[in-house]
Design an enzyme around this catalytic site. Structure first.
Site, short mmCIF file in Angstrom:
data_model
loop_
_atom_site.label_atom_id
_atom_site.label_comp_id
_atom_site.label_asym_id
_atom_site.label_seq_id
_atom_site.Cartn_x
_atom_site.Cartn_y
_atom_site.Cartn_z
CE LYS A 219 -2.17 3.15 2.06
NZ LYS A 219 -1.83 4.44 1.70
CD GLU A 293 11.90 3.52 9.41
OE1 GLU A 293 11.71 4.61 10.36
OE2 GLU A 293 12.06 3.81 8.13
CB CYS A 327 12.15 8.12 9.46
SG CYS A 327 13.14 7.21 8.52
CD GLU A 424 9.28 12.22 12.40
OE1 GLU A 424 7.84 11.86 12.43
OE2 GLU A 424 10.00 11.40 11.90
#
Ligand code: NDP
Length: 514
Positions: A219, A293, A327, A424
């Site tokens: 996906k 992750e 990330c 973040e």
């Protein structure tokens, strides 16, 4: 490149008000780089008129492109121009069910029974086809996601091919990867990937799963599905057996349907910590295996004894690579007090040389922000930084009028409690803090819910070993940053997730060992 008539070297000029008449050299700590227009590059756009972007992309199920049962499509736009590139099929739960069924059939009928060396041949073939089409795929990746062509061409695509090559090599050597154990595939893997490295994340997920003998339902992220569909064409060209890889496009609920499907044996996810937590709840109480992750807020630590110019380059690549949509970005910079002023001065100079603009221009350093939503998130966090008292440094530059852009920026005067030091940002915005001793650096670096990556810059090998052992991060780079290799495991601690991708470790989440 237009050149002006001969002038003195542009590399270092003294401040004009003092230099005009007297040419008095400023003290070293007041000198700064000033490129003005001397480095104004002529446009160097990559050609893209040869690339066939379909007006509509269907779903890829059982080796064929099929119309979604939902009959719905959504638009994929170029974030640098806001132009619509194509319509993408929106898969609903019934489409996901067809994809999982196709994957199960392929698993039972062919893929799990095929000798490893045969599976390896398919993976080698896919890797070679990716290499052949890498220029075209890189251009598409830049158009769909906003990343610069120099990164998609020189980083993403070579790594995509390298992952398939690397795991092709393991396909017939699983008994050597885990000596004394019998390795068996799990079955059908549901794989959900984000928008920051669309093809690379697809390769990270698909290559080890296929090498281990699993079949897959992938996906892609809503904003970056186009290259995944071109990868599907490569699977067809490689004559990968039908149903071994299925691709279902759509938004979060498509991913949710995949996670909830009863016949999926494993879920592999890369994305936000918030969605990662939802997935953990969704698979709790089932036999599905899960790897996550997730996000990060990495500490990039500069000691006084580091090679400062190299460290500044490491800071730049750590936070501004891929517009900061990374990330493992080095988004918290910790500078030892003695070199703080020097590092800030050099950093200010260096960010003023970064070129922001057309991602398809080979000279562009910072491309477009992936979506309006992401741009809004960056702006909101930057506002919070200003409101909480941090000082923002941004070069003066003109951003393109259309599209989503954010200039390379950094904050000083940041404290550990600021949102910009905790959350973040996922954009080209760095939070700079200081420290005095290695112990303080370790404590401050580990003071985050995340634990994905870190960087250490020092001249002393012993200091590197000390830091590396105490930093709670899955990856620690020493005197470099953002280096990736398919042989090297990647993954996090704490809220950055669990499980490893890459290397021999990357096979484990797709196998049971007896
Ligand atoms: P998400 O975590 O929402 O998206 C990652 C993937 O998960 C996408 O394919 C997404 O689909 C899908 N997804 C979303 N909701 C669900 C769900 N309930 N069940 C299953 N799959 C789901 O990230 P965002 O794109 O929303 O970005 C938000 C923030 O996440 C960013 O600002 C950044 O901080 C962080 N992020 C971290 C990444 C990393 O590499 N660690 C990568 C991307 C984002 P869709 O795209 O269609 O919504």
């Amino acid at each position: 490149m237009p050149r002006k008539k001969s002038r003195p070297s542009a590399a270092l000029v003294v401040r004009e008000e003092r230099a005009v008449n007297h040419r008095i050299a400023l003290p070293r700590n007041q000198r700064h780089l000033n490129f003005r227009d001397k480095w104004a590059y002529a446009p160097a756009p990559e050609a893209h008129n040869y690339i066939k972007i379909q007006s509509r992309y269907k779903l890829f199920i059982n080796g064929k492109f099929v119309t979604p049962r939902s009959c719905k499509y959504f638009s994929s736009i170029n974030p640098a121009t806001e132009e619509k590139l194509a319509e993408i099929a929106e898969a609903n739960a019934r489409d996901v069910d067809s994809a999982v069924k196709a994957a199960r059939r392929a698993y039972n009928k062919s893929w799990s029974k095929m000798p490893g060396r045969e599976r390896g041949k398919y993976l080698y073939r896919i890797a070679r086809l990716i290499q052949e089409k890498s220029r075209e795929l890189a251009v598409l990746e830049s158009m769909d996601g906003g990343k610069t062509i120099k990164e998609s061409r020189d980083v993403d695509l070579p790594l995509v091919a390298a992952h398939f090559f690397y795991y092709a090599g393991w396909a017939d050597k699983l008994e050597y990867a885990f000596p004394g154990r019998t390795a068996r595939p799990l079955g059908v893997a549901g794989q959900i990937i984000p928008w920051n490295f669309p093809l690379l994340m697809a390769a990270w997920k698909l290559a080890p799963a296929l090498a281990a003998g699993n079949t897959c339902v992938l996906k892609p992220a809503e904003t970056t599905s186009i290259t995944a569909m071109h990868l599907a064409e490569i699977f067809q060209e490689a004559e990968l057996p039908d149903g071994v890889v299925n691709i279902v496009t759509g938004a979060g609920h498509t991913g949710q349907a995949l996670v909830d499907h009863h016949d999926v044996n494993k879920i592999a996810f890369t994305g936000s910590t918030a969605v990662g937590k939802l997935l953990t709840q969704a698979v709790a109480g089932t036999t599905k295996r899960l790897t996550l992750e997730l996000g990060g807020k990495a500490a990039n630590i500069i000691f006084e004894d580091a090679a400062i110019d190299q460290a500044v380059e490491g800071i730049i690549s750590g936070i501004y690579f891929n517009q900061g949509h990374v990330c493992c970005a080095g988004s918290r910079l910790f500078v030892q007090e003695g070199v703080f002023a020097t590092v800030i001065r050099k950093l200010k100079d260096r960010i003023s040389t970064l070129r922001v603009g057309n991602p398809l221009d080979k000279n562009t350093d910072i491309g477009a922000i992936n979506s309006r939503m992401q741009l809004n998130k960056i702006c909101e966090l930057v506002d919070s930084g200003l409101q909480q008292g941090a000082e923002l440094v941004q070069p003066r530059l003109r951003l393109p009028e259309k599209g989503y852009w954010y200039p390379p920026s950094f904050f000083t005067g940041v404290t550990a409690s600021h949102r910009i030091a905790q959350e973040e940002i996922f954009g080209p915005v760095l939070s700079v803090m200081t420290f005095r001793t290695p112990e303080e650096a370790i404590e401050r670096a580990n003071n985050t819910p995340y634990g994905l990556s870190a960087g250490v810059w020092t001249d002393k090998g012993s200091k590197i070993f000390k830091m590396v052992n105490k930093l709670r991060a899955g990856i620690v780079w020493a005197n470099t940053y953002n280096k990736f290799d398919p042989t090297s495991p990647f993954g996090g601690y704490k809220e950055s997730g669990f499980g490893r991708e890459g290397g021999r470790h990357g096979l484990l989440p797709y196998l049971t060992l007896n």
